[in-house]
Design an enzyme around this catalytic site. Structure first.
Site, PDB file in Angstrom:
ATOM      1  N   THR A 145      15.719 -39.969  47.467  1.00  0.00           N
ATOM      2  CA  THR A 145      15.457 -38.970  46.420  1.00  0.00           C
ATOM      3  C   THR A 145      13.961 -38.839  46.135  1.00  0.00           C
ATOM      4  OG1 THR A 145      17.548 -39.612  45.424  1.00  0.00           O
ATOM      5  CG2 THR A 145      16.067 -38.303  44.064  1.00  0.00           C
ATOM      6  N   LEU A 146      13.304 -39.974  45.881  1.00  0.00           N
ATOM      7  CA  LEU A 146      11.870 -39.930  45.554  1.00  0.00           C
ATOM      8  C   LEU A 146      11.058 -39.431  46.743  1.00  0.00           C
ATOM      9  CD1 LEU A 146      12.475 -41.409  42.937  1.00  0.00           C
ATOM     10  CD2 LEU A 146      10.836 -43.169  43.582  1.00  0.00           C
ATOM     11  N   VAL A 224       5.162 -45.882  43.737  1.00  0.00           N
ATOM     12  CA  VAL A 224       6.079 -45.500  42.651  1.00  0.00           C
ATOM     13  C   VAL A 224       7.419 -46.192  42.855  1.00  0.00           C
ATOM     14  CG1 VAL A 224       5.067 -43.270  41.998  1.00  0.00           C
ATOM     15  CG2 VAL A 224       6.625 -43.381  43.950  1.00  0.00           C
ATOM     16  N   ALA A 225       7.459 -47.193  43.744  1.00  0.00           N
ATOM     17  CA  ALA A 225       8.728 -47.863  44.072  1.00  0.00           C
ATOM     18  C   ALA A 225       8.969 -49.035  43.126  1.00  0.00           C
ATOM     19  CB  ALA A 225       8.702 -48.300  45.527  1.00  0.00           C
ATOM     20  N   ARG A 226       8.523 -50.208  43.522  1.00  0.00           N
ATOM     21  CA  ARG A 226       8.563 -51.392  42.668  1.00  0.00           C
ATOM     22  C   ARG A 226       7.346 -52.239  43.032  1.00  0.00           C
ATOM     23  NH1 ARG A 226      11.498 -49.193  39.759  1.00  0.00           N
ATOM     24  NH2 ARG A 226      13.576 -49.722  39.042  1.00  0.00           N
ATOM     25  N   ASP A 250       2.187 -47.072  39.729  1.00  0.00           N
ATOM     26  CA  ASP A 250       3.051 -46.897  38.552  1.00  0.00           C
ATOM     27  C   ASP A 250       3.844 -48.165  38.270  1.00  0.00           C
ATOM     28  OD1 ASP A 250       4.152 -45.116  36.536  1.00  0.00           O
ATOM     29  OD2 ASP A 250       6.034 -45.184  37.657  1.00  0.00           O
ATOM     30  N   GLU A 255       5.155 -56.470  34.696  1.00  0.00           N
ATOM     31  CA  GLU A 255       5.005 -55.330  33.790  1.00  0.00           C
ATOM     32  C   GLU A 255       5.311 -55.785  32.368  1.00  0.00           C
ATOM     33  OE1 GLU A 255       7.340 -52.010  35.231  1.00  0.00           O
ATOM     34  OE2 GLU A 255       6.443 -52.141  37.212  1.00  0.00           O
ATOM     35  N   HIS A 274       4.660 -47.437  34.537  1.00  0.00           N
ATOM     36  CA  HIS A 274       6.030 -47.233  35.037  1.00  0.00           C
ATOM     37  C   HIS A 274       6.637 -45.969  34.388  1.00  0.00           C
ATOM     38  CE1 HIS A 274       9.675 -49.437  36.921  1.00  0.00           C
ATOM     39  NE2 HIS A 274       9.844 -48.124  36.989  1.00  0.00           N
ATOM     40  N   ALA A 277       8.715 -41.302  36.333  1.00  0.00           N
ATOM     41  CA  ALA A 277       9.943 -40.503  36.247  1.00  0.00           C
ATOM     42  C   ALA A 277      10.190 -39.965  34.841  1.00  0.00           C
ATOM     43  CB  ALA A 277      11.137 -41.355  36.676  1.00  0.00           C
TER      44      ALA A 277
END
Ligand code: NAD
Length: 308
Positions: A145-146, A224-226, A250, A255, A274, A277
């Protein structure tokens, strides 16, 4: 049969849980906001956080309001007979636009001008720093999706888009799709490398010192994943040594990003909390996923976005 759905208080990290409760006002089951010590009073739970207490609360179904399920112990869920669903499929537009924004900032030096504005400084960037995305290259690692949302926007901006996918079948807006075994070749020639894979045993530390060394010295890494997909200290070293052009991040190993992280102070690093989205319609999208799965439960169908 779901008679009572809990909206876990941890959703507050993304938006007020009451907003989701209100969006679900028309469903048959009762919808209530619950703390961890109240989850045994509901049959299904919509949550941001994972708590061990969920495992023996007698829940039939847990819906995660995130796409990533790396924090959830899948084997324990299976053993406890809890269905887990996630929110993949909903973040392509928002994260795609965020990544387009990062790349535009680097190309047009917008992050640099914003920093200068804070100092009331009227000054160009170095004459040879600005470039256009049109004609620049991007490699997207992970084309779900991303990844597809990122690729579509990059293509619209005139970029040369390649990608890495476990099964290298064609993907719209991606000129060349490489198998995972060609990761090094794929990331080697790209001005931007965007990471959009889930965090799994296979992807943990996927981008380490060796991969960073393979990247162009002017390349920009977008994550932008992890956080765990990147070796963060190797990344900081590469940036410090000017072996890499910059990074837009991100997500982080820890975190919130600790105040003493060197990444905060680097000129060519964009740090976002983060939030790639984040979207004012996030609760509506979550409500739609929950409604669809309630319908499926009623009709005896398989749950959408099922993980376990
Ligand atoms: P998705 O399931 O739609 O896509 C993930 C893709 O990665 C799949 O196509 C999968 O086949 C592929 N993949 C898995 N392992 C791979 C590997 N080793 N090499 C190449 N491809 C691989 O999920 P998504 O919605 O695109 O989200 C992807 C991840 O991004 C999530 O798991 C989550 O961790 C993260 N995410 C972050 C944010 C954010 O706010 N920053 C938002 C959504 C998702």
């Amino acid at each position: 049969m779901v008679t009572r759905i809990g909206i876990h208080a941890s959703i507050e990290a993304l938006f007020p849980p009451e907003v989701l409760r209100d969006r679900l006002a028309a469903v048959d089951p009762e919808v209530v906001v619950v703390d961890t010590d109240e989850v045994d009073a509901v049959d299904a739970l919509v949550t941001f956080a994972y708590e061990d207490a969920f495992l023996d609360a007698g829940l039939d179904w847990i819906h995660s309001v995130q796409a990533g399920i790396d924090r959830f112990p899948l084997e324990e869920f299976e053993a406890a007979g809890i269905n887990l669903t996630n929110s993949t499929g909903t973040h392509g537009d928002s994260v795609g636009e965020t990544v387009a924004g990062y790349m535009l900032a680097f190309a047009r030096r917008l992050h640099e001008f914003r920093s200068k504005q804070e100092r009331k400084e009227w000054a160009w960037a170095e004459w040879d720093a600005p470039f256009t995305l049109s004609g620049s290259s991007l490699c997207v690692v992970g084309l779900g999706t991303l990844g597809r949302g990122i690729a579509a926007r990059a293509d619209a901006l005139g970029m040369d888009v390649t990608g890495v996918k476990r099964t290298p079948t064609p993907v719209d807006h991606v000129d060349t799709v490489h198998p995972s075994s060609e990761l090094h070749e794929a990331i080697g020639g790209a001005k931007f490398v965007a990471l959009a894979v889930p965090l799994t045993d296979e992807t943990e530390g996927l981008i380490g010192a060796e991969e960073l060394a393979r990247m162009r010295a002017d390349a920009v890494l977008v994550n932008v994943a992890r956080g765990g997909v990147v070796d963060q200290s190797a990344l900081a070293d590469a940036l410090r040594a000017d072996d890499l052009g910059g990074a837009a991040l991100d997500v982080f190993e820890t975190e919130p990003l600790p105040a003493d992280s060197p990444l905060w102070d680097m000129d060519d690093v964009i740090v976002t909390p983060h939030s790639a989205a984040a979207h004012r319609e996030y609760p509506d999208r979550m409500a739609a996923l929950v409604r669809e799965n309630l319908r499926r439960i009623d009709d005896g169908e398989r749950l959408a976005n099922g993980v376990v």
